[in-house]
Design an enzyme around this catalytic site. Sequence first.
Site, PDB file in Angstrom:
ATOM      1  N   CYS A 113       0.963  -1.228  -0.040  1.00  0.00           N
ATOM      2  CA  CYS A 113      -0.061  -0.094   0.163  1.00  0.00           C
ATOM      3  C   CYS A 113       1.027   1.279   0.044  1.00  0.00           C
ATOM      4  CB  CYS A 113      -0.851  -0.107   1.183  1.00  0.00           C
ATOM      5  SG  CYS A 113      -1.892   1.495   1.462  1.00  0.00           S
ATOM      6  N   SER A 152       3.051  -2.871 -11.784  1.00  0.00           N
ATOM      7  CA  SER A 152       2.942  -1.810 -10.798  1.00  0.00           C
ATOM      8  C   SER A 152       3.984  -1.734  -9.695  1.00  0.00           C
ATOM      9  CB  SER A 152       1.506  -1.946 -10.074  1.00  0.00           C
ATOM     10  OG  SER A 152       1.385  -3.119  -9.333  1.00  0.00           O
ATOM     11  N   VAL A 180     -13.823  -6.068 -18.680  1.00  0.00           N
ATOM     12  CA  VAL A 180     -13.237  -4.717 -18.053  1.00  0.00           C
ATOM     13  C   VAL A 180     -13.882  -4.773 -16.485  1.00  0.00           C
ATOM     14  CG1 VAL A 180     -13.205  -2.437 -17.778  1.00  0.00           C
ATOM     15  CG2 VAL A 180     -12.666  -3.540 -19.957  1.00  0.00           C
ATOM     16  N   LEU A 187       2.385 -14.387  -1.886  1.00  0.00           N
ATOM     17  CA  LEU A 187       3.723 -14.913  -1.612  1.00  0.00           C
ATOM     18  C   LEU A 187       3.919 -15.930  -0.670  1.00  0.00           C
ATOM     19  CD1 LEU A 187       5.366 -11.514  -1.797  1.00  0.00           C
ATOM     20  CD2 LEU A 187       5.491 -13.163  -3.509  1.00  0.00           C
ATOM     21  N   LYS A 242      -0.322   5.434  -5.898  1.00  0.00           N
ATOM     22  CA  LYS A 242      -1.312   5.408  -7.063  1.00  0.00           C
ATOM     23  C   LYS A 242      -2.419   6.595  -6.826  1.00  0.00           C
ATOM     24  CE  LYS A 242      -5.192   4.065  -5.980  1.00  0.00           C
ATOM     25  NZ  LYS A 242      -5.687   2.624  -6.005  1.00  0.00           N
ATOM     26  N   CYS A 255      -1.796   1.749  -3.106  1.00  0.00           N
ATOM     27  CA  CYS A 255      -2.396   2.863  -2.758  1.00  0.00           C
ATOM     28  C   CYS A 255      -1.995   4.298  -2.820  1.00  0.00           C
ATOM     29  CB  CYS A 255      -3.466   2.463  -1.451  1.00  0.00           C
ATOM     30  SG  CYS A 255      -3.460   1.005  -0.766  1.00  0.00           S
ATOM     31  N   HIS A 296     -26.955  20.458  -0.379  1.00  0.00           N
ATOM     32  CA  HIS A 296     -26.991  20.992  -1.940  1.00  0.00           C
ATOM     33  C   HIS A 296     -26.077  22.034  -2.072  1.00  0.00           C
ATOM     34  CE1 HIS A 296     -28.801  21.671  -5.837  1.00  0.00           C
ATOM     35  NE2 HIS A 296     -29.033  23.057  -5.353  1.00  0.00           N
ATOM     36  N   TYR A 339      -8.982  -3.219 -11.558  1.00  0.00           N
ATOM     37  CA  TYR A 339      -8.612  -1.841 -11.132  1.00  0.00           C
ATOM     38  C   TYR A 339      -7.329  -1.226 -11.278  1.00  0.00           C
ATOM     39  CZ  TYR A 339      -7.034  -2.391  -6.242  1.00  0.00           C
ATOM     40  OH  TYR A 339      -6.308  -2.607  -5.274  1.00  0.00           O
ATOM     41  N   GLU A 397     -25.551  14.306  -2.976  1.00  0.00           N
ATOM     42  CA  GLU A 397     -27.153  14.442  -2.605  1.00  0.00           C
ATOM     43  C   GLU A 397     -27.741  13.588  -3.562  1.00  0.00           C
ATOM     44  OE1 GLU A 397     -29.040  18.119  -3.243  1.00  0.00           O
ATOM     45  OE2 GLU A 397     -27.405  18.519  -4.613  1.00  0.00           O
ATOM     46  N   GLU A 436      -6.564   2.115 -13.443  1.00  0.00           N
ATOM     47  CA  GLU A 436      -5.927   3.129 -12.799  1.00  0.00           C
ATOM     48  C   GLU A 436      -4.555   3.577 -13.310  1.00  0.00           C
ATOM     49  OE1 GLU A 436      -8.158   2.661  -8.380  1.00  0.00           O
ATOM     50  OE2 GLU A 436      -6.041   1.960  -8.498  1.00  0.00           O
TER      51      GLU A 436
HETATM   52  P1  FAD Z   1       1.606  -6.233   1.993  1.00  0.00           P
HETATM   53  O1  FAD Z   1       1.152  -4.836   2.346  1.00  0.00           O
HETATM   54  O2  FAD Z   1       1.761  -6.593   0.548  1.00  0.00           O
HETATM   55  O3  FAD Z   1       2.701  -6.488   2.876  1.00  0.00           O
HETATM   56  C1  FAD Z   1       3.393  -7.963   2.803  1.00  0.00           C
HETATM   57  C2  FAD Z   1       4.796  -7.771   3.020  1.00  0.00           C
HETATM   58  O4  FAD Z   1       5.476  -9.068   3.270  1.00  0.00           O
HETATM   59  C3  FAD Z   1       5.478  -7.168   1.933  1.00  0.00           C
HETATM   60  O5  FAD Z   1       6.581  -6.032   2.468  1.00  0.00           O
HETATM   61  C4  FAD Z   1       6.287  -8.202   1.522  1.00  0.00           C
HETATM   62  O6  FAD Z   1       7.533  -7.728   0.951  1.00  0.00           O
HETATM   63  C5  FAD Z   1       6.749  -8.995   2.866  1.00  0.00           C
HETATM   64  N1  FAD Z   1       6.866 -10.252   2.459  1.00  0.00           N
HETATM   65  C6  FAD Z   1       6.447 -11.284   1.900  1.00  0.00           C
HETATM   66  N2  FAD Z   1       7.043 -12.665   1.932  1.00  0.00           N
HETATM   67  C7  FAD Z   1       7.934 -12.241   2.947  1.00  0.00           C
HETATM   68  C8  FAD Z   1       8.756 -13.201   3.511  1.00  0.00           C
HETATM   69  N3  FAD Z   1       8.608 -14.685   3.312  1.00  0.00           N
HETATM   70  N4  FAD Z   1       9.578 -12.852   4.808  1.00  0.00           N
HETATM   71  C9  FAD Z   1       9.744 -11.545   5.083  1.00  0.00           C
HETATM   72  N5  FAD Z   1       8.741 -10.546   4.571  1.00  0.00           N
HETATM   73  C10 FAD Z   1       7.770 -11.043   3.422  1.00  0.00           C
HETATM   74  N6  FAD Z   1      -6.115  -1.212  -1.588  1.00  0.00           N
HETATM   75  C11 FAD Z   1      -7.028  -0.131  -1.065  1.00  0.00           C
HETATM   76  O7  FAD Z   1      -7.530  -0.308  -0.075  1.00  0.00           O
HETATM   77  N7  FAD Z   1      -7.144   0.898  -1.667  1.00  0.00           N
HETATM   78  C12 FAD Z   1      -6.132   1.227  -2.774  1.00  0.00           C
HETATM   79  O8  FAD Z   1      -6.544   2.261  -3.513  1.00  0.00           O
HETATM   80  C13 FAD Z   1      -5.371   0.266  -3.447  1.00  0.00           C
HETATM   81  N8  FAD Z   1      -4.692   0.516  -4.431  1.00  0.00           N
HETATM   82  C14 FAD Z   1      -3.666  -0.400  -4.747  1.00  0.00           C
HETATM   83  C15 FAD Z   1      -2.978  -0.061  -5.894  1.00  0.00           C
HETATM   84  C16 FAD Z   1      -1.789  -0.807  -6.480  1.00  0.00           C
HETATM   85  C17 FAD Z   1      -1.204  -0.548  -7.613  1.00  0.00           C
HETATM   86  C18 FAD Z   1      -1.860  -2.140  -5.812  1.00  0.00           C
HETATM   87  C19 FAD Z   1      -0.693  -3.051  -6.209  1.00  0.00           C
HETATM   88  C20 FAD Z   1      -2.412  -2.483  -4.625  1.00  0.00           C
HETATM   89  C21 FAD Z   1      -3.473  -1.605  -4.103  1.00  0.00           C
HETATM   90  N9  FAD Z   1      -4.416  -1.876  -2.826  1.00  0.00           N
HETATM   91  C22 FAD Z   1      -5.270  -0.944  -2.668  1.00  0.00           C
HETATM   92  C23 FAD Z   1      -4.320  -3.224  -2.428  1.00  0.00           C
HETATM   93  C24 FAD Z   1      -3.341  -3.021  -1.105  1.00  0.00           C
HETATM   94  O9  FAD Z   1      -2.053  -2.471  -1.579  1.00  0.00           O
HETATM   95  C25 FAD Z   1      -3.445  -4.380  -0.576  1.00  0.00           C
HETATM   96  O10 FAD Z   1      -4.649  -5.007  -0.338  1.00  0.00           O
HETATM   97  C26 FAD Z   1      -2.625  -4.196   0.966  1.00  0.00           C
HETATM   98  O11 FAD Z   1      -1.329  -3.557   0.957  1.00  0.00           O
HETATM   99  C27 FAD Z   1      -2.430  -5.721   1.448  1.00  0.00           C
HETATM  100  O12 FAD Z   1      -1.681  -5.756   2.687  1.00  0.00           O
HETATM  101  P2  FAD Z   1      -1.272  -6.988   3.238  1.00  0.00           P
HETATM  102  O13 FAD Z   1      -0.594  -6.662   4.545  1.00  0.00           O
HETATM  103  O14 FAD Z   1      -1.679  -8.259   3.037  1.00  0.00           O
HETATM  104  O15 FAD Z   1       0.164  -7.373   2.415  1.00  0.00           O
END
Ligand code: FAD
Length: 531
Positions: free
Chosen positions: A95, A217, A261, A329, A103, A100, A504, A237, A509, A241
């Site tokens: 994020c 991304s 889409v 992952l 973006k 997020c 308004h 999305y 609204e 975006e």
């Molecule tokens: P993440 O935030 O991905 O964190 C996981 C972390 O674990 C990462 O740092 C990763 O590197 C680390 N990791 C992975 N494996 C290991 C390992 N074995 N050992 C140690 N570390 C590890 N959501 C919204 O709500 N609104 C938005 O507008 C929005 N826009 C987005 C735009 C884009 C381009 C993208 C790609 C995503 C967007 N999202 C949005 C989605 C949002 O970013 C994710 O839903 C959110 O970040 C998920 O959080 P998380 O904690 O599950 O994982």
Amino acid sequence: MAASGFISKCPKRISHYLPKISSGIKNGTNLTRYFYRGFSKQTKSSDKFNLIIIGGGSGGLSCAKEARSFGATVCVIDFVTPSPKGSTWGLGGTCVNVGCIPKKLMHQAALLGEAVHDAAAYGWTINDLENVKIDWEKLKGAIQDHIKSVNWVTRVTLKQNQIEYINGIGKFLDKNTIEVKTKDSVRRIYGDNILIAVGGRPKYPDIPGAVEHGISSDDIFTLPSPPGKTLIVGAGYIALECAGFLNAFKYPVSVMVRSTVLRNFDQQMALLIEENMKERGVQFIKNTTPVKIEKNGENLTVTFENKNTKHTNQENFDNVLFAIGRKALTDDLNIRAVDIETDEETGKIITINEKTNISHIYAVGDVIYGKPELTPVAIEAGKLLARRLFGDSTETMNYDNVATTVFSPLEYGCVGLSEEKAIEKYGESNIEVYHAFYKPTEFFIPQKSVAQCYLKVIAQRENPKRVLGMHFVGPTAGEVIQGYAAAMQCNFTMDQLMGTVGIHPTVSEEFTRLIITKRSGLDPTPQSCCN
Ligand code: FAD
């Protein structure tokens, strides 16, 4: 008696205050968080923790902070494997670094580019309107500066909360042991509880040249030079975006769509977004997939195939961005060692109330199967889990009616069921769809297109006429929908919506003025703005 043992035996009212004094935890107004039995101050030297979190993104960090506020000893492991193009980033997860936040900032830059033109129509003198253009390096630099500051604050917050942070890659050795590989060491740590919050990364198609020449991304927000003519493969999305802001920056953009889409969204609304993007100059190449990508001097030559006609074609681009979905992952976690149940197709972890099939191993965020991949979802699930694990709470995460917004850059916000899903669940004859086109007041003077400014509410047809879904395309849709999402959590009805007096003149609204049903066949286009 040790202090912790004493605390655990104290009557609840008194013990509220004791750990607050002894642990030095300062935040929080909910005193129950200071009542946790048996946890001591977190010391750096220990390899044993009440909670180990693999993944320092939205879900992992929220759970870590909440768990710590109850006095649990917590370790967060986070590591970013570089993208195939070599992009990497700091602590905080998707994020903050490649999701997020960058973006939304690029979206804001896109809106401002539009606003300059609007401003001229409103009487501002803007010299050389034809030459208003984006400075990619400057924009990218400003965004990256902001992200770096968030990375830094995140690290400081962990330190202040005495949460141990290890910058390394974690994997299971057994059900309580995690091996963490850092730049220069390998360490074993032990957890009473383990949270998997590893999120996901963009997928690449299995075609020649995709990984070698494509970006995702993960790379776009740090691209060293302006993206130029870009092909975006995918129509979710994230694809739209990215296409939206690049097009607004005047880079030629094509979106290659295999089937539909915004497949998981209301299809009528998805079509409006597609039409709006086309009006703004984005090309859509439908029913088509790329076959190969070759480097051709400075360009990338993409060969693509129409899936109906099987005809192939070629076009040159400066960049090809894949946004065809994300992969959990879980591969690096060695979860076979502990037999954690995953979905075969996606590799995502199967959970019930964030608990895996192993009693003390949990998962939150994008890595779990069948739940919305959104930051606030990961944050809320992580926080509630910590409260259940270390506090007195029994509250579980409610994954229903989570609102979301697509920033295309015309915004589409929605909460609840799509029209298709409502029909599937309740039957067409049991739902009513109220709808309207509308004209945002601020669009009149710059004469902006109002063709796609549309909203609809899907409700039960019979009493109590509960609202099932709300959809809105137009300016600030995210802000508009958020408030209505709260109303939906309260099971509000169509009569209550109609009984709400609007503000308004706002676009929000319009929801309080909806009287035309699709079933009536009446024209939903507005006649006048003020009655
Ligand atoms: P993440 O935030 O991905 O964190 C996981 C972390 O674990 C990462 O740092 C990763 O590197 C680390 N990791 C992975 N494996 C290991 C390992 N074995 N050992 C140690 N570390 C590890 N959501 C919204 O709500 N609104 C938005 O507008 C929005 N826009 C987005 C735009 C884009 C381009 C993208 C790609 C995503 C967007 N999202 C949005 C989605 C949002 O970013 C994710 O839903 C959110 O970040 C998920 O959080 P998380 O904690 O599950 O994982």
